[in-house]
Design an enzyme around this catalytic site. Structure first.
Site, mmCIF file in Angstrom:
data_model
loop_
_atom_site.group_PDB
_atom_site.id
_atom_site.type_symbol
_atom_site.label_atom_id
_atom_site.label_comp_id
_atom_site.label_asym_id
_atom_site.label_seq_id
_atom_site.Cartn_x
_atom_site.Cartn_y
_atom_site.Cartn_z
ATOM 1 N N TRP A 1 11.760 -8.443 23.118
ATOM 2 C CA TRP A 1 12.802 -7.730 23.881
ATOM 3 C C TRP A 1 13.492 -6.665 23.035
ATOM 4 O O TRP A 1 14.282 -5.891 23.556
ATOM 5 C CB TRP A 1 13.834 -8.719 24.418
ATOM 6 C CG TRP A 1 13.311 -9.705 25.440
ATOM 7 C CD1 TRP A 1 12.009 -9.858 25.867
ATOM 8 C CD2 TRP A 1 14.084 -10.675 26.164
ATOM 9 N NE1 TRP A 1 11.928 -10.862 26.801
ATOM 10 C CE2 TRP A 1 13.190 -11.384 27.014
ATOM 11 C CE3 TRP A 1 15.435 -11.025 26.180
ATOM 12 C CZ2 TRP A 1 13.606 -12.407 27.863
ATOM 13 C CZ3 TRP A 1 15.852 -12.047 27.029
ATOM 14 C CH2 TRP A 1 14.941 -12.730 27.859
ATOM 15 N N LYS A 2 13.257 -6.699 21.736
ATOM 16 C CA LYS A 2 13.904 -5.755 20.805
ATOM 17 C C LYS A 2 15.428 -5.806 20.973
ATOM 18 O O LYS A 2 15.976 -6.846 21.312
ATOM 19 C CB LYS A 2 13.361 -4.340 21.011
ATOM 20 C CG LYS A 2 11.841 -4.278 21.030
ATOM 21 C CD LYS A 2 11.344 -2.881 20.866
ATOM 22 C CE LYS A 2 9.867 -2.842 21.158
ATOM 23 N NZ LYS A 2 9.211 -1.674 20.646
ATOM 24 N N HIS B 1 7.688 -6.312 11.974
ATOM 25 C CA HIS B 1 7.461 -5.350 13.057
ATOM 26 C C HIS B 1 7.597 -3.939 12.474
ATOM 27 O O HIS B 1 8.409 -3.707 11.577
ATOM 28 C CB HIS B 1 8.492 -5.577 14.176
ATOM 29 C CG HIS B 1 8.170 -4.806 15.416
ATOM 30 N ND1 HIS B 1 8.438 -3.461 15.535
ATOM 31 C CD2 HIS B 1 7.580 -5.178 16.573
ATOM 32 C CE1 HIS B 1 8.028 -3.044 16.728
ATOM 33 N NE2 HIS B 1 7.493 -4.063 17.377
ATOM 34 N N GLU C 1 -0.476 -3.898 15.858
ATOM 35 C CA GLU C 1 0.262 -2.943 16.678
ATOM 36 C C GLU C 1 0.189 -1.558 16.030
ATOM 37 O O GLU C 1 0.949 -1.274 15.092
ATOM 38 C CB GLU C 1 1.728 -3.359 16.773
ATOM 39 C CG GLU C 1 1.948 -4.732 17.353
ATOM 40 C CD GLU C 1 3.349 -4.864 17.951
ATOM 41 O OE1 GLU C 1 3.432 -5.160 19.135
ATOM 42 O OE2 GLU C 1 4.333 -4.627 17.233
ATOM 43 N N SER D 1 2.094 -0.545 24.007
ATOM 44 C CA SER D 1 1.987 -0.031 25.379
ATOM 45 C C SER D 1 1.089 -0.875 26.287
ATOM 46 O O SER D 1 0.352 -0.327 27.110
ATOM 47 C CB SER D 1 1.535 1.432 25.359
ATOM 48 O OG SER D 1 2.505 2.231 24.710
ATOM 49 N N GLY E 1 6.369 -5.128 24.337
ATOM 50 C CA GLY E 1 7.742 -4.646 24.202
ATOM 51 C C GLY E 1 8.313 -4.294 25.564
ATOM 52 O O GLY E 1 8.785 -5.150 26.309
ATOM 53 N N GLY E 2 8.247 -3.020 25.923
ATOM 54 C CA GLY E 2 8.854 -2.511 27.162
ATOM 55 C C GLY E 2 8.537 -3.339 28.396
ATOM 56 O O GLY E 2 9.435 -3.666 29.185
#
Ligand code: PEP
Length: 253
Positions: A11-12, A99, A169, A215, A236-237
Protein backbone atom coordinates in the site's frame (compact mmCIF):
# COMPACT_ATOMS: atom_id res chain seq x y z
CA UNK A 1 5.80 -29.73 -4.19
CA UNK A 2 4.60 -26.89 -6.40
CA UNK A 3 5.24 -23.39 -5.13
CA UNK A 4 2.11 -21.51 -4.09
CA UNK A 5 1.36 -18.16 -5.67
CA UNK A 6 1.65 -15.18 -3.36
CA UNK A 7 -0.53 -12.19 -4.15
CA UNK A 8 0.92 -9.32 -2.15
CA UNK A 9 -0.25 -5.74 -1.86
CA UNK A 10 2.16 -2.93 -1.05
CA UNK A 11 0.00 0.00 0.00
CA UNK A 12 3.07 2.25 0.33
CA UNK A 13 2.36 5.60 2.07
CA UNK A 14 -1.36 5.51 1.34
CA UNK A 15 -4.38 5.30 3.56
CA UNK A 16 -5.74 7.07 6.59
CA UNK A 17 -7.37 4.96 9.26
CA UNK A 18 -10.88 4.82 7.79
CA UNK A 19 -9.68 4.09 4.21
CA UNK A 20 -7.24 1.43 5.35
CA UNK A 21 -9.80 -0.39 7.44
CA UNK A 22 -12.36 -0.25 4.64
CA UNK A 23 -9.85 -1.60 2.13
CA UNK A 24 -8.75 -4.39 4.47
CA UNK A 25 -12.35 -5.35 5.21
CA UNK A 26 -13.10 -5.43 1.50
CA UNK A 27 -10.11 -7.67 0.78
CA UNK A 28 -10.99 -9.93 3.72
CA UNK A 29 -14.60 -10.30 2.55
CA UNK A 30 -13.58 -11.20 -1.00
CA UNK A 31 -10.91 -13.65 0.11
CA UNK A 32 -13.44 -15.34 2.42
CA UNK A 33 -15.79 -15.72 -0.54
CA UNK A 34 -13.06 -17.67 -2.38
CA UNK A 35 -13.23 -20.34 0.30
CA UNK A 36 -10.39 -22.78 0.77
CA UNK A 37 -7.98 -22.16 -2.07
CA UNK A 38 -4.77 -23.90 -1.13
CA UNK A 39 -2.64 -22.77 -4.08
CA UNK A 40 -2.79 -19.02 -3.48
CA UNK A 41 -1.62 -16.97 -0.51
CA UNK A 42 -2.61 -13.38 0.22
CA UNK A 43 -0.63 -10.63 1.88
CA UNK A 44 -1.27 -6.95 2.50
CA UNK A 45 1.41 -4.51 3.61
CA UNK A 46 -0.17 -1.29 4.87
CA UNK A 47 1.74 1.66 6.31
CA UNK A 48 2.91 1.15 9.91
CA UNK A 49 0.17 3.38 11.32
CA UNK A 50 -2.48 0.97 10.04
CA UNK A 51 -0.98 -2.37 11.01
CA UNK A 52 -2.99 -2.91 14.17
CA UNK A 53 -6.35 -1.85 12.75
CA UNK A 54 -5.80 -3.73 9.49
CA UNK A 55 -4.93 -6.85 11.49
CA UNK A 56 -8.31 -6.57 13.22
CA UNK A 57 -10.12 -5.91 9.95
CA UNK A 58 -8.58 -9.05 8.41
CA UNK A 59 -9.76 -11.30 11.25
CA UNK A 60 -10.91 -14.69 10.01
CA UNK A 61 -9.64 -14.19 6.45
CA UNK A 62 -6.62 -16.00 4.98
CA UNK A 63 -4.72 -12.76 4.43
CA UNK A 64 -1.32 -12.27 6.04
CA UNK A 65 -0.13 -8.94 7.36
CA UNK A 66 3.22 -7.42 6.42
CA UNK A 67 5.13 -4.21 7.03
CA UNK A 68 7.04 -2.18 4.46
CA UNK A 69 10.38 -1.92 6.27
CA UNK A 70 12.07 -2.53 9.62
CA UNK A 71 15.24 -1.71 11.50
CA UNK A 72 17.85 -4.41 12.09
CA UNK A 73 17.87 -3.87 15.85
CA UNK A 74 15.14 -5.27 18.06
CA UNK A 75 14.92 -2.11 20.20
CA UNK A 76 16.87 0.92 21.26
CA UNK A 77 17.83 4.47 20.33
CA UNK A 78 16.63 4.60 16.72
CA UNK A 79 14.15 7.45 16.50
CA UNK A 80 11.46 6.90 13.93
CA UNK A 81 12.34 3.28 13.26
CA UNK A 82 10.32 0.13 13.88
CA UNK A 83 11.88 -3.17 14.93
CA UNK A 84 11.10 -6.69 13.74
CA UNK A 85 9.94 -7.52 17.27
CA UNK A 86 7.43 -4.66 17.14
CA UNK A 87 6.11 -6.01 13.84
CA UNK A 88 5.57 -9.54 15.11
CA UNK A 89 4.01 -8.05 18.24
CA UNK A 90 1.21 -6.45 16.17
CA UNK A 91 0.64 -9.58 14.10
CA UNK A 92 2.91 -9.20 11.08
CA UNK A 93 4.32 -12.32 9.52
CA UNK A 94 6.05 -10.59 6.57
CA UNK A 95 8.16 -7.50 5.99
CA UNK A 96 9.10 -5.95 2.66
CA UNK A 97 12.79 -5.05 2.58
CA UNK A 98 14.87 -3.15 0.05
CA UNK A 99 12.00 -1.80 -2.01
CA UNK A 100 13.47 0.42 -4.73
CA UNK A 101 11.75 3.44 -3.17
CA UNK A 102 13.67 2.80 0.05
CA UNK A 103 16.87 2.13 -1.85
CA UNK A 104 16.37 5.49 -3.63
CA UNK A 105 14.80 7.65 -0.89
CA UNK A 106 16.83 6.33 2.04
CA UNK A 107 20.03 5.23 0.33
CA UNK A 108 19.55 1.61 1.42
CA UNK A 109 22.41 -0.64 0.30
CA UNK A 110 22.44 -4.38 -0.27
CA UNK A 111 24.49 -4.76 2.91
CA UNK A 112 21.92 -2.87 5.00
CA UNK A 113 19.03 -4.83 3.49
CA UNK A 114 20.89 -8.05 4.27
CA UNK A 115 21.33 -6.97 7.89
CA UNK A 116 17.63 -6.10 8.19
CA UNK A 117 16.68 -9.44 6.62
CA UNK A 118 18.86 -11.40 9.06
CA UNK A 119 17.17 -9.69 11.97
CA UNK A 120 13.64 -9.98 10.55
CA UNK A 121 14.11 -13.67 9.76
CA UNK A 122 15.50 -14.35 13.24
CA UNK A 123 12.39 -12.71 14.70
CA UNK A 124 10.16 -15.05 12.69
CA UNK A 125 9.22 -12.70 9.87
CA UNK A 126 9.33 -13.67 6.22
CA UNK A 127 11.48 -11.12 4.40
CA UNK A 128 10.20 -10.03 0.98
CA UNK A 129 13.51 -8.86 -0.47
CA UNK A 130 13.11 -6.55 -3.45
CA UNK A 131 15.55 -6.21 -6.30
CA UNK A 132 15.43 -4.74 -9.79
CA UNK A 133 17.31 -2.63 -12.30
CA UNK A 134 16.82 1.03 -13.17
CA UNK A 135 15.96 2.12 -16.68
CA UNK A 136 19.55 3.26 -17.30
CA UNK A 137 20.90 -0.11 -16.16
CA UNK A 138 18.42 -1.87 -18.42
CA UNK A 139 19.34 0.30 -21.39
CA UNK A 140 23.00 -0.50 -20.74
CA UNK A 141 22.17 -4.23 -20.91
CA UNK A 142 22.99 -4.73 -17.23
CA UNK A 143 19.69 -6.14 -15.93
CA UNK A 144 20.95 -9.63 -15.11
CA UNK A 145 24.22 -8.36 -13.68
CA UNK A 146 22.43 -5.89 -11.38
CA UNK A 147 19.93 -8.50 -10.20
CA UNK A 148 22.71 -11.02 -9.53
CA UNK A 149 24.62 -8.48 -7.47
CA UNK A 150 21.51 -7.48 -5.50
CA UNK A 151 20.60 -11.10 -4.74
CA UNK A 152 24.13 -11.97 -3.67
CA UNK A 153 24.39 -8.85 -1.52
CA UNK A 154 20.97 -8.58 0.05
CA UNK A 155 19.83 -12.18 0.64
CA UNK A 156 21.31 -13.57 3.89
CA UNK A 157 23.29 -16.80 3.95
CA UNK A 158 21.14 -19.64 5.24
CA UNK A 159 17.90 -18.11 3.94
CA UNK A 160 15.13 -20.63 3.33
CA UNK A 161 11.75 -20.51 1.63
CA UNK A 162 10.14 -20.35 5.07
CA UNK A 163 11.84 -17.04 5.75
CA UNK A 164 12.37 -15.52 2.33
CA UNK A 165 10.49 -14.27 -0.70
CA UNK A 166 12.16 -12.42 -3.57
CA UNK A 167 10.37 -9.69 -5.51
CA UNK A 168 11.80 -8.74 -8.89
CA UNK A 169 10.64 -5.20 -9.58
CA UNK A 170 12.24 -3.34 -12.48
CA UNK A 171 12.42 0.21 -11.12
CA UNK A 172 11.25 1.69 -14.42
CA UNK A 173 8.08 -0.43 -14.31
CA UNK A 174 6.97 0.63 -10.83
CA UNK A 175 3.96 2.93 -10.97
CA UNK A 176 4.60 3.82 -14.61
CA UNK A 177 2.24 1.53 -16.50
CA UNK A 178 5.30 0.21 -18.39
CA UNK A 179 6.17 -3.48 -18.10
CA UNK A 180 8.86 -5.79 -19.42
CA UNK A 181 7.82 -8.51 -21.82
CA UNK A 182 6.80 -11.85 -20.35
CA UNK A 183 9.93 -13.38 -21.91
CA UNK A 184 12.14 -10.78 -20.18
CA UNK A 185 10.47 -11.44 -16.83
CA UNK A 186 10.92 -15.20 -17.19
CA UNK A 187 14.58 -14.74 -18.15
CA UNK A 188 15.29 -12.61 -15.06
CA UNK A 189 13.35 -14.90 -12.71
CA UNK A 190 15.16 -17.97 -14.01
CA UNK A 191 18.49 -16.18 -13.48
CA UNK A 192 17.46 -15.18 -9.94
CA UNK A 193 16.65 -18.82 -9.18
CA UNK A 194 20.02 -19.87 -10.60
CA UNK A 195 21.85 -17.39 -8.37
CA UNK A 196 19.76 -18.47 -5.34
CA UNK A 197 20.61 -22.04 -6.18
CA UNK A 198 24.35 -21.31 -6.13
CA UNK A 199 24.00 -19.36 -2.90
CA UNK A 200 21.51 -21.48 -0.95
CA UNK A 201 21.44 -24.82 -2.74
CA UNK A 202 19.09 -26.10 -5.42
CA UNK A 203 16.51 -27.63 -3.08
CA UNK A 204 16.00 -24.35 -1.23
CA UNK A 205 16.07 -22.20 -4.39
CA UNK A 206 13.39 -24.36 -5.99
CA UNK A 207 11.08 -23.65 -3.06
CA UNK A 208 11.59 -19.88 -2.78
CA UNK A 209 8.75 -17.78 -4.19
CA UNK A 210 9.91 -15.16 -6.69
CA UNK A 211 7.31 -12.45 -7.26
CA UNK A 212 7.11 -10.06 -10.17
CA UNK A 213 6.23 -6.44 -9.39
CA UNK A 214 5.82 -3.38 -11.58
CA UNK A 215 2.50 -2.11 -12.95
CA UNK A 216 0.69 -5.42 -12.47
CA UNK A 217 -3.01 -5.00 -13.24
CA UNK A 218 -5.93 -7.41 -13.73
CA UNK A 219 -5.42 -6.94 -17.49
CA UNK A 220 -1.78 -8.09 -17.60
CA UNK A 221 -1.60 -10.34 -14.53
CA UNK A 222 -2.19 -13.63 -16.31
CA UNK A 223 0.67 -13.03 -18.71
CA UNK A 224 3.16 -12.78 -15.82
CA UNK A 225 1.59 -15.14 -13.31
CA UNK A 226 1.53 -18.02 -15.75
CA UNK A 227 5.32 -17.96 -16.25
CA UNK A 228 7.14 -20.97 -14.77
CA UNK A 229 9.41 -18.99 -12.44
CA UNK A 230 6.87 -16.34 -11.39
CA UNK A 231 5.30 -17.29 -8.08
CA UNK A 232 3.07 -14.33 -7.50
CA UNK A 233 2.99 -10.57 -7.68
CA UNK A 234 3.95 -7.61 -5.55
CA UNK A 235 1.31 -5.05 -6.36
CA UNK A 236 1.43 -1.35 -5.60
CA UNK A 237 -1.24 0.89 -7.16
CA UNK A 238 -3.65 -1.91 -8.00
CA UNK A 239 -3.61 -3.19 -4.40
CA UNK A 240 -5.46 -0.06 -3.29
CA UNK A 241 -8.69 -1.18 -4.93
CA UNK A 242 -10.36 -4.37 -3.76
CA UNK A 243 -11.62 -5.26 -7.25
CA UNK A 244 -8.20 -4.79 -8.86
CA UNK A 245 -6.32 -6.70 -6.16
CA UNK A 246 -8.78 -9.59 -6.31
CA UNK A 247 -9.00 -9.24 -10.08
CA UNK A 248 -5.28 -10.05 -10.19
CA UNK A 249 -5.61 -12.93 -7.75
CA UNK A 250 -8.42 -14.57 -9.68
CA UNK A 251 -6.05 -14.94 -12.64
CA UNK A 252 -4.23 -17.67 -10.73
CA UNK A 253 -7.21 -19.50 -9.27
C1 PEP B 1 5.49 -1.64 -5.94
O1 PEP B 1 5.55 -0.55 -5.41
O2 PEP B 1 5.99 -2.60 -5.35
C2 PEP B 1 4.83 -1.75 -7.24
C3 PEP B 1 5.05 -2.81 -7.95
O3 PEP B 1 4.02 -0.70 -7.62
P1 PEP B 1 3.01 -0.68 -8.88
O4 PEP B 1 2.27 -1.96 -8.88
O5 PEP B 1 2.15 0.52 -8.64
O6 PEP B 1 3.87 -0.54 -10.10
Amino acid sequence: MARKKLIAGNWKMNGLLADGVELAKGVAAEVKKLGRVSTVEFLVCPPATLLTSVKKALKGARVALGAQDCHFNLKGAHTGDISPAMLTDVGCSYVILGHSERRADHGESNALINKKAVSAQAEGLKAVICIGETEAQRDAGKTLEVCREQILGSVPEGSTNKKTVIAYEPVWAIGTGKTPTAADVQEVHAEIRKVLSKKLGRAVANKIQILYGGSVKPTNAKEFLSLPDVDGALIGGASLKVEDFLGIATKVL
